[in-house]
Write a protein that holds these residues in place. Structure first.
Motif, PDB file in Angstrom:
ATOM      1  N   ARG A 194      40.028  15.166 -44.373  1.00 43.45           N
ATOM      2  CA  ARG A 194      39.843  16.595 -44.102  1.00 43.45           C
ATOM      3  C   ARG A 194      38.616  16.860 -43.238  1.00 43.45           C
ATOM      4  NH1 ARG A 194      42.242  20.490 -48.070  1.00 43.45           N
ATOM      5  NH2 ARG A 194      40.491  21.881 -47.633  1.00 43.45           N
ATOM      6  N   GLY A 195      37.581  16.065 -43.442  1.00 48.01           N
ATOM      7  CA  GLY A 195      36.337  16.283 -42.705  1.00 48.01           C
ATOM      8  C   GLY A 195      36.398  15.832 -41.265  1.00 48.01           C
ATOM      9  N   ALA A 196      37.143  14.750 -40.991  1.00 47.07           N
ATOM     10  CA  ALA A 196      37.230  14.206 -39.632  1.00 47.07           C
ATOM     11  C   ALA A 196      38.394  14.789 -38.839  1.00 47.07           C
ATOM     12  CB  ALA A 196      37.364  12.681 -39.694  1.00 47.07           C
ATOM     13  N   ASN A 197      39.241  15.584 -39.501  1.00 45.30           N
ATOM     14  CA  ASN A 197      40.409  16.191 -38.851  1.00 45.30           C
ATOM     15  C   ASN A 197      41.316  15.138 -38.217  1.00 45.30           C
ATOM     16  OD1 ASN A 197      39.706  18.911 -39.463  1.00 45.30           O
ATOM     17  ND2 ASN A 197      38.223  18.875 -37.788  1.00 45.30           N
ATOM     18  N   GLU A 198      41.582  14.078 -38.969  1.00 44.42           N
ATOM     19  CA  GLU A 198      42.451  13.013 -38.492  1.00 44.42           C
ATOM     20  C   GLU A 198      42.969  12.209 -39.671  1.00 44.42           C
ATOM     21  OE1 GLU A 198      39.841  10.771 -35.985  1.00 44.42           O
ATOM     22  OE2 GLU A 198      38.927   9.653 -37.646  1.00 44.42           O
TER      23      GLU A 198
ATOM     24  N   GLY B 244      44.725  23.384 -42.024  1.00 40.94           N
ATOM     25  CA  GLY B 244      44.084  24.373 -41.173  1.00 40.94           C
ATOM     26  C   GLY B 244      45.026  25.013 -40.175  1.00 40.94           C
ATOM     27  N   ASN B 245      46.038  24.270 -39.744  1.00 40.64           N
ATOM     28  CA  ASN B 245      47.036  24.807 -38.814  1.00 40.64           C
ATOM     29  C   ASN B 245      48.266  25.347 -39.536  1.00 40.64           C
ATOM     30  OD1 ASN B 245      45.662  24.291 -36.315  1.00 40.64           O
ATOM     31  ND2 ASN B 245      46.121  22.117 -36.581  1.00 40.64           N
ATOM     32  N   GLU B 246      48.231  25.305 -40.869  1.00 39.78           N
ATOM     33  CA  GLU B 246      49.275  25.898 -41.723  1.00 39.78           C
ATOM     34  C   GLU B 246      50.673  25.403 -41.360  1.00 39.78           C
ATOM     35  OE1 GLU B 246      48.508  30.121 -41.367  1.00 39.78           O
ATOM     36  OE2 GLU B 246      46.961  30.035 -42.928  1.00 39.78           O
ATOM     37  N   ARG B 247      50.806  24.097 -41.225  1.00 43.88           N
ATOM     38  CA  ARG B 247      52.073  23.504 -40.809  1.00 43.88           C
ATOM     39  C   ARG B 247      52.182  22.091 -41.348  1.00 43.88           C
ATOM     40  NH1 ARG B 247      50.912  21.239 -34.601  1.00 43.88           N
ATOM     41  NH2 ARG B 247      49.058  20.039 -35.209  1.00 43.88           N
ATOM     42  N   VAL B 248      53.352  21.499 -41.148  1.00 43.36           N
ATOM     43  CA  VAL B 248      53.517  20.055 -41.293  1.00 43.36           C
ATOM     44  C   VAL B 248      53.566  19.471 -39.887  1.00 43.36           C
ATOM     45  CG1 VAL B 248      55.017  18.189 -42.067  1.00 43.36           C
ATOM     46  CG2 VAL B 248      54.742  20.221 -43.494  1.00 43.36           C
ATOM     47  N   ALA B 249      52.626  18.606 -39.570  1.00 44.69           N
ATOM     48  CA  ALA B 249      52.596  17.948 -38.264  1.00 44.69           C
ATOM     49  C   ALA B 249      53.279  16.585 -38.389  1.00 44.69           C
ATOM     50  CB  ALA B 249      51.163  17.774 -37.777  1.00 44.69           C
ATOM     51  N   VAL B 250      54.167  16.282 -37.449  1.00 41.90           N
ATOM     52  CA  VAL B 250      54.921  15.028 -37.489  1.00 41.90           C
ATOM     53  C   VAL B 250      54.551  14.186 -36.266  1.00 41.90           C
ATOM     54  CG1 VAL B 250      57.194  13.960 -37.618  1.00 41.90           C
ATOM     55  CG2 VAL B 250      56.812  16.205 -38.666  1.00 41.90           C
ATOM     56  N   PHE B 251      54.156  12.949 -36.539  1.00 38.50           N
ATOM     57  CA  PHE B 251      53.777  12.024 -35.485  1.00 38.50           C
ATOM     58  C   PHE B 251      54.752  10.844 -35.478  1.00 38.50           C
ATOM     59  CE2 PHE B 251      50.035  14.331 -36.709  1.00 38.50           C
ATOM     60  CZ  PHE B 251      49.383  14.609 -35.516  1.00 38.50           C
ATOM     61  N   ALA B 252      55.148  10.411 -34.291  1.00 40.39           N
ATOM     62  CA  ALA B 252      55.981   9.223 -34.161  1.00 40.39           C
ATOM     63  C   ALA B 252      55.173   7.994 -34.572  1.00 40.39           C
ATOM     64  CB  ALA B 252      56.464   9.088 -32.720  1.00 40.39           C
ATOM     65  N   PRO B 253      55.839   6.858 -34.812  1.00 38.74           N
ATOM     66  CA  PRO B 253      55.103   5.649 -35.208  1.00 38.74           C
ATOM     67  C   PRO B 253      53.995   5.250 -34.238  1.00 38.74           C
ATOM     68  CG  PRO B 253      57.438   5.351 -35.625  1.00 38.74           C
ATOM     69  CD  PRO B 253      57.303   6.655 -34.887  1.00 38.74           C
ATOM     70  N   ASP B 254      54.134   5.631 -32.948  1.00 35.35           N
ATOM     71  CA  ASP B 254      53.087   5.300 -31.979  1.00 35.35           C
ATOM     72  C   ASP B 254      51.950   6.315 -31.960  1.00 35.35           C
ATOM     73  OD1 ASP B 254      54.235   7.488 -30.745  1.00 35.35           O
ATOM     74  OD2 ASP B 254      54.882   6.416 -28.947  1.00 35.35           O
ATOM     75  N   GLY B 255      52.017   7.332 -32.843  1.00 33.08           N
ATOM     76  CA  GLY B 255      50.941   8.303 -32.943  1.00 33.08           C
ATOM     77  C   GLY B 255      51.125   9.560 -32.128  1.00 33.08           C
ATOM     78  N   GLU B 256      52.224   9.672 -31.384  1.00 35.43           N
ATOM     79  CA  GLU B 256      52.460  10.865 -30.578  1.00 35.43           C
ATOM     80  C   GLU B 256      52.962  12.013 -31.448  1.00 35.43           C
ATOM     81  OE1 GLU B 256      55.330  12.424 -26.890  1.00 35.43           O
ATOM     82  OE2 GLU B 256      55.449  10.354 -27.614  1.00 35.43           O
TER      83      GLU B 256
ATOM     84  N   ILE C  32      41.805  20.115 -40.871  1.00 34.04           N
ATOM     85  CA  ILE C  32      41.734  20.005 -42.336  1.00 34.04           C
ATOM     86  C   ILE C  32      43.014  19.373 -42.906  1.00 34.04           C
ATOM     87  CG2 ILE C  32      40.921  21.160 -44.438  1.00 34.04           C
ATOM     88  CD1 ILE C  32      40.241  23.598 -42.811  1.00 34.04           C
ATOM     89  N   PRO C  33      43.386  18.209 -42.452  1.00 36.01           N
ATOM     90  CA  PRO C  33      44.582  17.555 -43.030  1.00 36.01           C
ATOM     91  C   PRO C  33      44.324  17.140 -44.470  1.00 36.01           C
ATOM     92  CG  PRO C  33      43.415  16.015 -41.620  1.00 36.01           C
ATOM     93  CD  PRO C  33      42.724  17.345 -41.453  1.00 36.01           C
ATOM     94  N   ASN C  34      45.217  17.539 -45.371  1.00 36.38           N
ATOM     95  CA  ASN C  34      44.978  17.257 -46.792  1.00 36.38           C
ATOM     96  C   ASN C  34      45.798  16.100 -47.337  1.00 36.38           C
ATOM     97  OD1 ASN C  34      43.549  18.416 -49.277  1.00 36.38           O
ATOM     98  ND2 ASN C  34      45.650  18.115 -50.020  1.00 36.38           N
ATOM     99  N   ASP C  35      46.959  15.829 -46.743  1.00 41.98           N
ATOM    100  CA  ASP C  35      47.807  14.770 -47.289  1.00 41.98           C
ATOM    101  C   ASP C  35      48.666  14.183 -46.175  1.00 41.98           C
ATOM    102  OD1 ASP C  35      48.840  13.038 -49.190  1.00 41.98           O
ATOM    103  OD2 ASP C  35      50.322  14.458 -49.953  1.00 41.98           O
ATOM    104  N   VAL C  36      49.226  13.006 -46.456  1.00 40.59           N
ATOM    105  CA  VAL C  36      50.010  12.287 -45.460  1.00 40.59           C
ATOM    106  C   VAL C  36      51.137  11.539 -46.160  1.00 40.59           C
ATOM    107  CG1 VAL C  36      48.403  10.325 -45.573  1.00 40.59           C
ATOM    108  CG2 VAL C  36      49.903  10.576 -43.581  1.00 40.59           C
TER     109      VAL C  36
END
Length: 398
Positions: A294-298, A337-349, A319-323
């Protein structure tokens, strides 16, 4: 991976076109305990294998990898006609125990591809107890929700209430949880005395069985995950608890921002991974540890010995809380913090921003996320509105 010992539990294939083994083949191998199993792909390809009844699911999967039927790196499903999915069962189970018989047909689905970008609404919104925290989908389809004030809610696959129970008083403010191989429920929490701990409880009675305590800790456990016989616990508070609560700046500098590693069997602390700013939700998959910081935003990615491998979401997360990680290797982040679920491909995109503005952040929101390993359904605990959201991404099969 060790090669399959085809002279013991697994016998050589008889044809690659779906034909039957000859009488000489069966006589040479000895007919007792041998099963002809037809393997089918959605593309129409077929393969007939001879396997022994006591062939384990682990060895059977190895055989499929060996013959390029499945890719070891990809998620897959094995559907037994007339029975059920069998790939989520214990790897030590024999094919006979799983219901495979002579002449059975198993359909192999190499991959379920989820199109998260097409999620347009919540499929279900389940009323929960106050401040739902960790969410967990078990291999048998049960859905667990734990709550900040100590309740555990168990739902079936239709999201009907199966049971509700209170955790012991000593299991204070639980957050993330996991199901141990022996069926125990393992939770990150506080101990009621200002210390972060891991509690192991009976998943049926919710009675406390044992504890895992960091050598130096305060506050409560914010995230936990299991893998490779180890338990990983994240916590973030000061080693001088009273000073921290008064806002003393020197005490804040002593803040403990770490992931503590325990041996599950002994409960002993093995090591500590440092270098985080505010570690929260954790996930272990494919010998990798994912840490939502949450602190590093990553999201930080490490191997199970703590060596850094990658970072995900830099400049994209707040502020990512879980993965969580789905069976295709996509990384799903509760992007608070962005009030969403962010989805990243296996390569991080970054490939999808799911329902931005839906998962409200009220300043101290700690919402968690889980992915059903069979269906790909996403479940999110909506901390401050006391509900659990369920989302089902469109899929296609390969």
């Amino acid at each position: 991976m060790e090669p399959v010992k085809e002279t013991t539990s697994v016998l050589p294939e008889t044809t690659t076109t779906g034909g039957s083994p000859t009488g000489d083949d069966k006589e040479a191998n000895g007919s007792k305990g041998i099963m002809e199993v037809k393997i089918m792909r959605l593309s129409g390809e077929e393969l007939t294998l001879n396997v022994l009844e006591d062939c384990t699911l682990k060895d059977f999967k190895s055989l499929l990898v060996k013959h390029s039927i499945i890719d070891e790196a990809l998620g897959m499903e094995l559907l037994l006609v007339g029975v059920a999915r069998i790939n989520q069962q214990k790897l030590s189970s024999t094919m006979s125990q799983l219901g495979v018989r002579d002449g059975s047909c198993i359909t192999v689905i190499k991959q379920r591809v989820h199109d998260y970008s097409r999620i347009a609404k919540l499929d279900h919104l389940v009323k929960s107890e106050k401040w739902p925290q960790g969410v967990l989908t078990t291999e048998d389809g049960l859905f667990y929700v734990c709550h900040f004030q100590g309740e555990v809610l168990v739902l079936n696959q239709e999201l009907e209430n199966v049971r509700k129970a209170l955790l012991p008083r000593e299991v204070s403010n639980p957050s993330q949880m996991a199901m141990a191989p022996n069926g125990d429920l393992v939770l990150a929490c506080g101990d009621g005395r200002g210390g972060a701990v891991v509690a192991v409880v009976d998943s049926k009675t919710m009675e406390a069985k044992r504890w895992m305590r960091p050598k130096v800790t305060s506050g409560r456990g914010l995230g936990m995950a299991m893998g490779g016989g180890r338990v990983y616990l994240s916590h973030c508070w000061t080693t001088g608890d009273s000073a921290a609560r008064t806002g003393d700046s020197a005490a804040r500098e002593k803040r403990s921002k770490s992931v503590v590693v325990f041996d599950f069997e002994t409960g002993e602390q093995v090591t500590t991974f440092d270098g985080f700013q505010h570690p929260c939700g954790l996930c272990v998959t494919d010998d990798r540890l994912f840490v939502a910081d949450r602190g590093a935003n990553e999201v930080r990615v490490l191997d199970l010995e703590g060596n850094p491998l990658d970072t995900i979401g830099g400049g994209e997360l707040k502020i990512p809380n879980d993965v969580a990680v789905d069976n295709c290797g996509n990384v799903l982040v509760m992007d608070t913090g962005n009030e969403r679920v962010a989805v990243f491909a296996p390569d991080g995109e970054l490939v999808a921003s799911v329902l931005p503005g839906t998962f409200k952040n009220r300043g101290n929101t700690h919402s968690y996320i889980t992915v059903n390993p069979l269906t790909g359904t996403i479940s999110v605990s909506m901390d401050d509105i006391h509900q659990v959201a369920v989302l089902a991404p469109p899929i296609w099969l390969v």
